[in-house]
Write a protein that holds these residues in place. Structure first.
Motif, PDB file in Angstrom:
ATOM      1  N   HIS A   3       0.829  -1.186  -0.073  1.00  7.51           N
ATOM      2  CA  HIS A   3       0.137   0.010  -0.066  1.00  7.51           C
ATOM      3  C   HIS A   3       0.870   1.354   0.064  1.00  7.51           C
ATOM      4  O   HIS A   3       1.991   1.412   0.197  1.00  7.51           O
ATOM      5  CB  HIS A   3      -0.873  -0.022   1.170  1.00  7.51           C
ATOM      6  CG  HIS A   3      -1.803  -1.143   1.143  1.00  7.51           C
ATOM      7  ND1 HIS A   3      -3.110  -1.182   0.492  1.00  7.51           N
ATOM      8  CD2 HIS A   3      -1.932  -2.351   1.417  1.00  7.51           C
ATOM      9  CE1 HIS A   3      -3.924  -2.160   0.443  1.00  7.51           C
ATOM     10  NE2 HIS A   3      -3.221  -3.011   1.139  1.00  7.51           N
ATOM     11  N   ASN A  51       0.245  -8.679   2.068  1.00  7.70           N
ATOM     12  CA  ASN A  51      -0.450  -7.394   1.969  1.00  7.70           C
ATOM     13  C   ASN A  51       0.188  -6.707   3.175  1.00  7.70           C
ATOM     14  O   ASN A  51       0.129  -6.734   4.419  1.00  7.70           O
ATOM     15  CB  ASN A  51      -2.082  -7.755   2.740  1.00  7.70           C
ATOM     16  CG  ASN A  51      -2.875  -6.876   2.247  1.00  7.70           C
ATOM     17  OD1 ASN A  51      -2.572  -5.864   1.554  1.00  7.70           O
ATOM     18  ND2 ASN A  51      -4.257  -7.198   2.437  1.00  7.70           N
ATOM     19  N   PHE A  98       0.531  -2.781   4.656  1.00 13.25           N
ATOM     20  CA  PHE A  98      -0.319  -1.695   4.558  1.00 13.25           C
ATOM     21  C   PHE A  98       0.831  -0.588   4.816  1.00 13.25           C
ATOM     22  O   PHE A  98       1.961  -0.491   4.930  1.00 13.25           O
ATOM     23  CB  PHE A  98      -1.266  -1.753   5.898  1.00 13.25           C
ATOM     24  CG  PHE A  98      -2.569  -2.296   5.302  1.00 13.25           C
ATOM     25  CD1 PHE A  98      -3.422  -1.645   4.532  1.00 13.25           C
ATOM     26  CD2 PHE A  98      -2.884  -3.559   5.330  1.00 13.25           C
ATOM     27  CE1 PHE A  98      -4.772  -2.054   4.060  1.00 13.25           C
ATOM     28  CE2 PHE A  98      -3.956  -4.377   4.964  1.00 13.25           C
ATOM     29  CZ  PHE A  98      -4.725  -3.417   4.138  1.00 13.25           C
ATOM     30  N   GLU A 115       0.086 -10.949   6.408  1.00 15.11           N
ATOM     31  CA  GLU A 115      -0.544  -9.493   6.589  1.00 15.11           C
ATOM     32  C   GLU A 115       0.171  -8.817   7.513  1.00 15.11           C
ATOM     33  O   GLU A 115       0.221  -8.974   8.722  1.00 15.11           O
ATOM     34  CB  GLU A 115      -2.074  -9.397   6.542  1.00 15.11           C
ATOM     35  CG  GLU A 115      -2.716  -8.087   6.469  1.00 15.11           C
ATOM     36  CD  GLU A 115      -4.032  -8.144   6.358  1.00 15.11           C
ATOM     37  OE1 GLU A 115      -4.576  -8.998   5.496  1.00 15.11           O
ATOM     38  OE2 GLU A 115      -4.811  -7.194   6.777  1.00 15.11           O
ATOM     39  N   LYS A 136       0.040 -12.656  10.899  1.00 15.81           N
ATOM     40  CA  LYS A 136      -0.942 -11.629  10.744  1.00 15.81           C
ATOM     41  C   LYS A 136      -0.596 -10.596  11.725  1.00 15.81           C
ATOM     42  O   LYS A 136      -0.761 -10.990  13.054  1.00 15.81           O
ATOM     43  CB  LYS A 136      -2.467 -11.876  10.863  1.00 15.81           C
ATOM     44  CG  LYS A 136      -2.935 -12.969  10.103  1.00 15.81           C
ATOM     45  CD  LYS A 136      -2.988 -12.962   8.687  1.00 15.81           C
ATOM     46  CE  LYS A 136      -3.575 -14.093   7.950  1.00 15.81           C
ATOM     47  NZ  LYS A 136      -2.970 -14.105   6.370  1.00 15.81           N
TER      48      LYS A 136
END
Lengths: 317, 317, 317
Positions: free
Chosen positions: C147, C163, C165, C200, C222
């Protein structure tokens, strides 16, 4: 990349760390490794007797070793006053030189993403990573490195040879509001943030500039990641603060302060020199006596903790 | 920069803060300082009797002072209902106007580093710093300031006159996963983040958007730096949260909540209006009674703490 | 945006979640909602008996429900082995596809603000947000999303389908210094950061690369927001760590570790598989027994806390 291999003799290393070679002064090493991961090209270090058992099985050819550790080995040893400090000095030999020159990023459009305000001044040999913002009235002195995506908002002065890691924010507004009985009026922040020489600030730290006076981080301070330093705080020379700590507003901390992670100091306090604070501890009062302070609630298995917790809460009875 | 000096008479200041001049209404001041740092061009403030002793030695020409403080001085005083609030109002006079116009950054390539998604809408008089990202379905209302390097990911609506500091992330995914017995399936986050008017959010905060419902930060909320607000949280009007706190998912907090640094609230809780929580405290249950709550483990010298710690752990016996 | 409405039959959903339709298999739903916010186009879920009372008043047409919940209703139900897991699977249907293509940002100059070092390698179908930095010797494997405003400094390898962020910093220097008696020598950090598949990482996390060995985040981990992971840490598969936690250097954590927010683990520790740690808890010793560990100091009303606090401190007597 074989063309980049750096190779050093044990004699060269011994001179660097003011140590003494026991064994072959001409043996060459090209890697710095832990005892366990070492191969025949490695130099390693042994700074605590409890790791002695790893020495014989290690493949390292050269080992930095504390003078007081006595052992038999066919490896080349470098006797040092402090092998851990020697390891630090050697580590620099194997460090890549950081470069954020745009020519190194060929997939990138011809732009640096670096914004430097017209009133800011930048010293010589300063490295600035892409996407960094340097705002009004900031000064960055010689040989300082600012890693990418860092924000230096305004009225921040950074000394020589500092290392500011990514996504850190320096010079943001302190948390200052006055209640008008209904909601909050903002207290506009007018002070500076002054950072000395040889300061290292980790990633994603936030250091606010002062409200009226200045926030001051003195020479040689080392901050880990995700640390909050509020407005008007003063941190004394050669202090080291671990990750995820917070220092509240206007607190003045002396030299050689050390604090474990997830800890904090309340605002408007005074902490003398040479204080060490444990992890996950909150300092709520002035400290006038150097020493070690801890306020960890001990972790227990859930069932036992529940009993301790009920016991603590029943104290009012 | 002498051409930028702002100068105000004591009469002008008194009118601004609804105060009364005792002394010379025409004396001019051009700086706002603490009593200790003041010079003859300074206005300062005295809001607590314990600082009275600094008044006589201060060089300030004008002092904002609470009506109830009685003292003899040859300075010009401005009597106020609340001198600290008056200081807040005066601080704005001396604040620089923030500008992130690219023309102010002459060393920079002709690019703003600002990304605004085609579905985002930006109100009038909004200030956006370089290297800011504003993603899909975001709305930013009038007079709001977004400082550099901020990330507003998606489905975020920000009200009027807000102040969002650098490296803050708004609208990131909440921490939602469901175990399938072997590992985790992601729960895709579909809600929004709604932020009211006059909200200030410090540097490096993270506020997630909702899972199905919305995360809501009501009008007048003030957040310090490095604060985590999880998905579906609601924070009531005029709440103020200090640095390095975390609010877990789906917790609903009332108005005028105040929390010291390094504290947290567990998830799925309900906190009534007018609750104050100390620093380094974890709220683990609903609070239905307004008041002050603390859970600090007291810090002690290491030796004493060790004894307390053993005692706490022995409670199960 | 009516052209974007996605609509699915209850039969389609039941097949997706391996459930069984009780009622009308052809009823169409186009929204995923909580029971309270649902309308006639909604599918909702009921995964805990305590929410049964909301079923009858909900406007949802279709409800995912655990097999063991028995109730009378005229809604179409989808019986599932685990309705919460089914909700996770359905949530993906309603998720927007993330796109950071520059053509979506028409107000933006023709630049991505993305810096990728010439020695970095990027897999296929990798999404990279604007203003992201990817430094020397980094590898990012297929289908991973980075991101905006993220910093991946150097020597970081990220697996497939991760993923990451915004404003997170990966591969920063660990906090390593050796005292020379006067101040600190930097220990240059030479290790990597290795991140597995399906990991993540939330917003504004900091994960340092190793000192000599590597920092390792295994498959399926995570991490929530604002988490610090120090150098040489190993986090086992499918571990989940809540916001604002910190793991100190060289600690090795097993699989399926779970930790509540604002908690920490000291350095050089070993934590076995299947350990759960409560919020605001510090782990100070090795854990060799799987189970749940807590060290929360209970929060109380201020007056009661003061008594407990004095009691704890008096233990040395």
């Amino acid at each position: 990349m074989p063309q980049n291999i750096k190779s050093f003799t044990s004699k060269f290393i011994a001179d660097l760390v003011s140590g003494k070679v026991i064994g072959d002064p001409s043996v060459e090493i090209s890697e710095l490794s832990s005892l366990g991961d070492a191969n025949k090209n490695s130099i390693s270090f042994l700074s605590h007797p409890k790791y002695e058992k790893y020495l014989s099985s290690s493949a390292a050819s050269v080992v930095l070793i504390d003078k007081e550790i006595n052992l038999e080995t066919d490896k080349t040893l470098i006797l040092c006053k402090d092998a851990y400090l020697a390891y630090a000095l050697v580590s620099e030999l194997f460090s890549d030189n950081i470069s954020y020159e745009i020519k190194d990023y060929p997939n990138t459009p011809n732009s640096s993403g670096i914004y430097i305000h017209q009133t800011a001044s930048i010293g010589s040999n300063v490295t600035i990573g892409p996407n960094t913002f340097i705002g009004a009235n900031c000064k960055i002195d010689d040989n300082t490195i600012i890693h990418p995506n860092t924000t230096i908002l305004q009225d921040v002065e950074i000394g020589k040879s500092c290392n500011i890691f990514s996504n850190t924010v320096l010079g943001s507004d302190g948390f200052g509001f006055a209640s008008n009985g209904k909601n909050y009026e903002k207290i506009y922040q007018l002070g500076k943030l002054l950072i000395g020489n040889n300061v290292e600030i980790g990633a994603s730290c936030c250091i606010d500039r002062g409200a009226l006076e200045n926030t001051i981080i003195h020479d040689g301070v080392k901050l880990d990641n995700l640390i909050h330093i509020a407005h008007n705080v003063v941190i004394g020379e050669n202090s080291a603060i671990a990750a995820s700590c917070a220092i509240a507003g206007s607190t003045k901390i002396g030299n050689n302060f050390r604090m474990g992670g997830l800890s904090g100091v309340l605002g408007h306090l005074s902490i003398c020199n040479d204080v060490t604070v444990g992890a996950n501890t909150l300092i709520t009062k002035d400290i006038n006596q150097s020493g070690e302070y801890i306020g960890i609630m001990p972790a227990q298995e859930k069932k036992k903790w529940a009993k301790s917790s009920i016991f603590i809460k029943k104290r009012e009875e």
